[in-house]
Design a protein around this motif. Sequence first.
Motif, PDB file in Angstrom:
ATOM      1  N   THR A 451     -14.943 137.187 -75.984  1.00  0.00           N
ATOM      2  CA  THR A 451     -16.250 137.084 -76.635  1.00  0.00           C
ATOM      3  C   THR A 451     -16.120 137.678 -78.028  1.00  0.00           C
ATOM      4  N   VAL A 452     -16.494 136.893 -79.020  1.00  0.00           N
ATOM      5  CA  VAL A 452     -16.336 137.284 -80.420  1.00  0.00           C
ATOM      6  C   VAL A 452     -17.708 137.599 -81.012  1.00  0.00           C
ATOM      7  N   MET A 453     -17.760 138.658 -81.812  1.00  0.00           N
ATOM      8  CA  MET A 453     -18.999 139.046 -82.486  1.00  0.00           C
ATOM      9  C   MET A 453     -18.772 139.143 -83.983  1.00  0.00           C
ATOM     10  N   PHE A 454     -19.695 138.553 -84.743  1.00  0.00           N
ATOM     11  CA  PHE A 454     -19.777 138.782 -86.172  1.00  0.00           C
ATOM     12  C   PHE A 454     -21.119 139.444 -86.454  1.00  0.00           C
ATOM     13  N   MET A 503     -16.177 142.107 -87.827  1.00  0.00           N
ATOM     14  CA  MET A 503     -15.812 141.192 -86.743  1.00  0.00           C
ATOM     15  C   MET A 503     -15.168 142.010 -85.632  1.00  0.00           C
ATOM     16  N   ALA A 504     -15.561 141.736 -84.402  1.00  0.00           N
ATOM     17  CA  ALA A 504     -14.984 142.412 -83.239  1.00  0.00           C
ATOM     18  C   ALA A 504     -14.898 141.413 -82.099  1.00  0.00           C
ATOM     19  N   PHE A 505     -14.071 141.755 -81.094  1.00  0.00           N
ATOM     20  CA  PHE A 505     -13.997 140.884 -79.922  1.00  0.00           C
ATOM     21  C   PHE A 505     -13.727 141.725 -78.677  1.00  0.00           C
ATOM     22  N   TRP A 506     -14.042 141.110 -77.540  1.00  0.00           N
ATOM     23  CA  TRP A 506     -13.895 141.746 -76.230  1.00  0.00           C
ATOM     24  C   TRP A 506     -13.046 140.835 -75.342  1.00  0.00           C
ATOM     25  N   GLY A 507     -12.192 141.457 -74.517  1.00  0.00           N
ATOM     26  CA  GLY A 507     -11.352 140.691 -73.603  1.00  0.00           C
ATOM     27  C   GLY A 507      -9.889 140.708 -73.970  1.00  0.00           C
ATOM     28  N   ALA A 508      -9.516 141.361 -75.059  1.00  0.00           N
ATOM     29  CA  ALA A 508      -8.115 141.473 -75.467  1.00  0.00           C
ATOM     30  C   ALA A 508      -8.005 142.678 -76.407  1.00  0.00           C
TER      31      ALA A 508
END
Length: 634
Positions: A451-454, A503-508
């Motif tokens: 899941t990517v967040m900007f 920018m951030a992401f979850w799952g890796a």
Amino acid sequence: MPGRRSIPVLLAGLCLGLALVLTRLDVPGLPITPVDTALHDWRIAAVAPPARETRVVIVAVDEPSLREIGAWPWPRETLAELIERLRGDYDVAAVGLDVLLPEPGREPGGDARLARAVADPGVLLAQALSFAADPPGGAGRPAQGVRVEGARLADLPRASGFVGNTQALAEASRAGHITPIVDGDGAIRRFAPLVCLSEGCYDILGLTVLRAFLGAEHLELQRGAGVWDAAYRLHLGGEATGISVPLDRSLETRLPYRQDSEGFLYVSAADVLARRVPARVLANRPVLVGATAVGLADSVPTPREGLAPGVAVHAQVLTAALDGAFPVRPRAAGVLLLFVDLLLAAAAVGLYVRRSALAGPAGLILMAGLWLVVNLIAWHRAGLDLPPAEPVVLAALLLVALTPLRLLGAERQWRRLYRQFSRYLPPPVIRELVRSGADPADLEAQRREITVMFADMRGFTPVAERRSPEALAALMQRVFSEFTAVIHRHRGTVDKYMGDSVMAFWGAPLADTDHRAHAYTAARDLLVTAERLSDELREEGEGVSIRLGIGLHTGPATVGNLGSTMRRTYTALGDTVNVAARLQALSNRRGEPLLLSAQTREGLGEAPELRCLGPEAIRGRSAAVVLYGLGEGV
């Protein structure tokens, strides 16, 4: 045995020689080409495109046209009718067809009607040329060429093969070539304005259409006027029109890409055929006809954007020639760069001989940055194409060669930088890296569902303009530190900071079965944190209101240590990242603090505060994305 003080001079001389070899010798496989193209692309992207271009109109074979008229290729009767509509009903000045028709049509009488239509001097066809050593057999016939005065001044580029049009069409019309020069990464940055076959010479389609628009029947090749001019100039219709294209010694020209492809005026071919386009939109304008529908595969990579319709590249050529906006590679460029190189090498030796350990690296970086600024100004203000890579490569070589002489604490510094890696990843990730014994720089790319967040701070430009660089840096450090803490608290990975965005992401790199929920709760927490920070800053008299626009999307992506051989970073790439960025931009336009896709929503379980906003078309994707946002009062 050279003295201690002469060693930097010898190393600087070796670096200068190596830089000249790497950048000036045309040796395939040298690692400098990506540097040069990256810097060239940076020059193009560094300045925002001008206002919408309406002097040239692109008649698009787009998705609505295919739905209304039928699958491509269209019958020749339809193409003939389209040309007749444009030249007759709409009174366009010239029409260029970015279409190849090497085989006869299947319908009776269609080829004859199309041949009559293209016999109009204001209608130009396209033909593709090949420079391969062993080209395939030509298809169709080459059309009439253009008369070139002064052709003996230079060895004009010669094609080894072609794909033309049917004999009837080739005999009835003139044509321009549609064969730009494709770089190693597949992007189009240069083109040969004039290419010859044994049957004649052909200018590129954008220039062919412009000549028809100007009534210029021939081309004239002349040498450049001085050391600050290009090696050659190709005048359209001679000097009388005042329009020329600068050519380097290889008789090539760089495209300036002043516009995004979306900055041109498009009308649907179906609308032209049905007379739904107002006459004032097309009258007395040059028109290019070409495919923009995704399924027709006529898209090419360009420096300004990922993919652009091929017909838009010809529109770039036409408008750049019309405005005299092609960059000039001056004949004195080589001498000028050698002077800059010598100045850089001498300054580097002077800095490294000093006792200050930081003077050399800081000075080299500053001088390389200054060169890039000068190069950018020369490109955008003076229209000069000075090769950007050579001084930068020399600065890098000097940095590598001379730094060990003075930076005796380099190992300690690198260890300190490595420890700073913990600022970008949450503690659990660092602990896993330590336990595995892996070097973060060697983490291999892998495909993961993430899941990517900007998150972007809205209206922050006025805030930045009112502060000194030091005050702005302190404010951004405070804000980003708070945001990073929130992301880490919810098991997220901070990818990068981009101006006033994160920018951030979850799952890796850690597997996380609840990455959707963690990303969503982090986004909610960021909104709360932004409100708290705004209250604190107002109490401190800063007068800053931090309002966020956040986009979340879930899907597969490539994650790992990615980048070049010179710089790598742990990041995520792929369509999922692009969609998340689009949702963030859409949140700003719709005034929503948080937008998430259905792919993210499906993993959140009960979330009554979310409301469905319906499907939304996302640029670059054929399928719409179903959006969710926070309800009123949340």
